[in-house]
Design a protein around this motif. Structure first.
Motif, PDB file in Angstrom:
ATOM      1  N   GLN A  13       0.833  -1.231   0.303  1.00  0.00           N
ATOM      2  CA  GLN A  13       0.037  -0.032   0.008  1.00  0.00           C
ATOM      3  C   GLN A  13       0.971   1.235  -0.084  1.00  0.00           C
ATOM      4  O   GLN A  13       1.896   1.244   0.296  1.00  0.00           O
ATOM      5  CB  GLN A  13      -0.877   0.145   1.159  1.00  0.00           C
ATOM      6  N   ALA A  14       0.172   2.251  -0.451  1.00  0.00           N
ATOM      7  CA  ALA A  14       0.886   3.639  -0.819  1.00  0.00           C
ATOM      8  C   ALA A  14       1.270   3.894   1.044  1.00  0.00           C
ATOM      9  O   ALA A  14       0.590   3.780   1.759  1.00  0.00           O
ATOM     10  CB  ALA A  14       0.155   4.712  -1.102  1.00  0.00           C
ATOM     11  N   GLY A  15       2.648   4.524   1.054  1.00  0.00           N
ATOM     12  CA  GLY A  15       3.234   4.698   2.433  1.00  0.00           C
ATOM     13  C   GLY A  15       3.676   3.776   2.991  1.00  0.00           C
ATOM     14  O   GLY A  15       4.525   3.812   4.025  1.00  0.00           O
ATOM     15  N   GLY A  16       3.852   2.580   2.342  1.00  0.00           N
ATOM     16  CA  GLY A  16       4.342   1.482   3.251  1.00  0.00           C
ATOM     17  C   GLY A  16       5.760   1.214   2.695  1.00  0.00           C
ATOM     18  O   GLY A  16       6.348   2.193   1.900  1.00  0.00           O
ATOM     19  N   SER A  17       6.373   0.162   3.064  1.00  0.00           N
ATOM     20  CA  SER A  17       7.833   0.215   2.987  1.00  0.00           C
ATOM     21  C   SER A  17       8.138  -1.306   2.238  1.00  0.00           C
ATOM     22  O   SER A  17       7.095  -2.207   2.433  1.00  0.00           O
ATOM     23  CB  SER A  17       8.661   0.162   4.274  1.00  0.00           C
ATOM     24  N   ASN A  84      11.038   2.916   1.292  1.00  0.00           N
ATOM     25  CA  ASN A  84       9.934   3.689   2.208  1.00  0.00           C
ATOM     26  C   ASN A  84       9.097   4.767   1.624  1.00  0.00           C
ATOM     27  O   ASN A  84       9.509   5.289   0.725  1.00  0.00           O
ATOM     28  CB  ASN A  84      10.981   4.268   3.405  1.00  0.00           C
ATOM     29  N   SER A  85       8.191   5.083   2.274  1.00  0.00           N
ATOM     30  CA  SER A  85       7.150   6.089   1.941  1.00  0.00           C
ATOM     31  C   SER A  85       6.733   5.831   0.430  1.00  0.00           C
ATOM     32  O   SER A  85       6.579   6.708  -0.566  1.00  0.00           O
ATOM     33  CB  SER A  85       7.737   7.485   2.062  1.00  0.00           C
ATOM     34  N   LEU A  86       6.438   4.451   0.103  1.00  0.00           N
ATOM     35  CA  LEU A  86       6.126   4.420  -1.328  1.00  0.00           C
ATOM     36  C   LEU A  86       4.880   4.853  -1.907  1.00  0.00           C
ATOM     37  O   LEU A  86       3.980   5.232  -1.263  1.00  0.00           O
ATOM     38  CB  LEU A  86       6.149   2.746  -1.413  1.00  0.00           C
TER      39      LEU A  86
END
Length: 122
Positions: A13-17, A84-86
């Motif tokens: 998910q967006a925000g994931g690593s 990070n912060s994908l």
């Protein structure tokens, strides 16, 4: 002959690593550098980052600076790409490359892995 094998790509998910791995084998001496590139559907393969074999000099694309980092396991010649912060725009097939010339130009790199898919959902 050099063997380059990437792994670790998946849906996140967006925000994931996510951490990708690149194992390099088959050479009796270290090449000058390791690079990561990515290719999104319908786009050309683009530079993400590269580093020297000893991981002490690094160059990052502006789009990933501050979010992506690299490290190396000396014992296994494994290079890690920590993401990070994908963002959804990070979605692409990620490729690891090794070569004698450190360059942002993909044509400068000698050996490539098969790629690993990273998908970032919004």
């Amino acid at each position: 002959q050099v063997h380059v094998v990437e792994s670790g790509g998946e849906l996140v998910q967006a925000g994931g690593s996510l951490r990708l791995s690149c194992v390099v084998s088959g050479r009796s001496f270290g090449p000058l550098g390791v690079g990561w590139f990515r290719q999104a559907p319908g786009k050309e393969r683009e530079f993400v980052l590269h580093m020297t074999w000893t991981a002490d000099i690094r160059d990052y694309a502006d789009s990933v600076k501050g979010r992506f980092t690299v490290s190396r396991d000396n014992a296994t010649n494994t290079f890690y790409l920590q993401m990070n912060s994908l963002k959804p725009e990070d979605t692409a097939v990620y490729y690891c490359a090794v070569g004698r010339i450190l360059s942002r130009d993909r044509k400068s790199w000698d050996d490539w892995g098969q790629g690993t898919q990273v998908t970032v959902s919004s």
